[in-house]
Scaffold this active site. Structure first.
Site: not given
Length: 337
Positions: A125, A150, A154
């Site tokens: 992302s 989050y 990643k």
């Protein structure tokens, strides 16, 4: 060629399964159905004429992962989507995100590194860049501290894969998405958020269809042209096709490094208000919204420099913001009938 797609009944995963089957890959979907629906299998079959193999597995279960790879030994590649992905939820429940997003990745890589050859595509992302200091964001843009758990999962995931490629036969491509939206033109699959959507476009379409009273726009005092956050919205079908191209690159051994990284976006930033106006144009109706306080974890703007994906990967987007919003609206209307 057997290809494993984890999270293959999710939004991006299901569209990628369609594109893989259109290219005659044999797809095995792994999904625990925690944020997806088994009916998506039928939608995939209606589009492609073929139902993928399906295994309901929670990838946090190490033994289940081991058993899967014993059952399917002749796997040519893995595309790994399965992960929790809501920024706000990750701030509220970080351990859920670390367990789900990191453990599942580790267990899969432990199996792949035992193989004489393994091809791995990671669903990453643009959130790994944090708030980049300048736009557009290139792959060489420095990674900033993550703005949410989050985003951190990643970043950590990318680091883990990088380390494994150095000491194993794993070849990997990290695909850093910007903001996927839209639905398949067949209207057979699209985004199916459970509960209250965490992403802008499903919230807009749910508000448009009357499921939500109004849209909250988080802040209009950002240093952007209209004061609202700017993102790079990419049609999910364009995004799905990039995974097939990346996979073919690894299988054909045309990758130049054991680990490659590509940004996937349109190269154009659109503000929240511009997306709202695109929806109003597509639907022919006004959208009720109100400006509220900024939300923790949101970056001001993020849009991609797509030169590397265009020139090295040989991929580019073809579908517009208006087409993406129009398809999302058509999909929303269908699932509310």
């Amino acid at each position: 060629m057997k290809i494993v797609v984890t999270g293959g009944l999710g939004f991006i995963g299901s569209h990628t399964v369609v594109e893989l089957q259109n290219e005659n890959f044999e797809v095995i979907v792994i999904d625990n159905l925690s944020n997806s629906s088994i009916e998506v299998l039928d939608g995939i079959e209606r589009i492609t004429g073929k139902k993928p193999l399906f295994e309901q597995i929670d990838l946090r279960d190490k033994t289940a992962v081991q058993n899967f790879f014993k059952k399917y030994e002749d796997i040519k590649g893995v595309i790994h989507f399965a992960a929790s992905k809501a920024v706000g939820e990750s701030v509220q429940n970080p351990l859920l995100y670390y367990e789900n997003n990191i453990n599942s990745l580790v267990y899969i890589l432990q199996e792949l590194q035992q193989k004489p050859e393994a091809n791995f595509i990671f669903s990453s992302s643009c959130t790994v860049y944090g708030q980049a200091e300048k736009m557009p964001i290139a792959e060489s843009t420095p990674i900033q501290p993550a703005m949410s758990p989050y985003g951190n999962t990643k970043q950590i995931g990318e680091e883990i894969i990088t380390d494994v490629t150095k000491v194993s036969n794993l070849n990997a491509i990290l695909l850093r998405y910007f903001n996927p939206i839209g639905a398949h033109e067949s209207n057979e699959i699209g985004e199916l958020p459970l509960g209250v959507p965490q992403n802008l476009v499903p919230f807009i379409t749910q508000t448009g269809v009357g499921l939500r009273k109004e849209l909250s726009v988080y802040g209009n005092d950002y240093p952007t042209p209209d004061g609202t956050c700017v993102r790079d919205y990419i049609h999910v079908v364009d995004l799905a096709k990039a995974h097939v191209i990346a996979l073919q690159r690894l299988i054909s051994k045309t990758n130049t490094d054991k680990l490659e990284i590509f940004n996937l976006g349109t190269g154009t930033g659109s503000s929240v208000l511009e997306v709202i106006h695109a929806f109003e144009k597509a639907s022919g109706q006004k959208l009720p919204y109100k400006i509220v306080d900024r939300r923790e974890g949101d970056v001001t703007e993020a849009y991609a420099n797509t030169d590397k994906a265009n020139n090295v990967l040989g991929w580019k987007t073809h579908l517009t913001l208006d087409e993406a919003i129009g398809s999302a609206w058509k999909w929303e209307q269908k699932i509310r009938q």
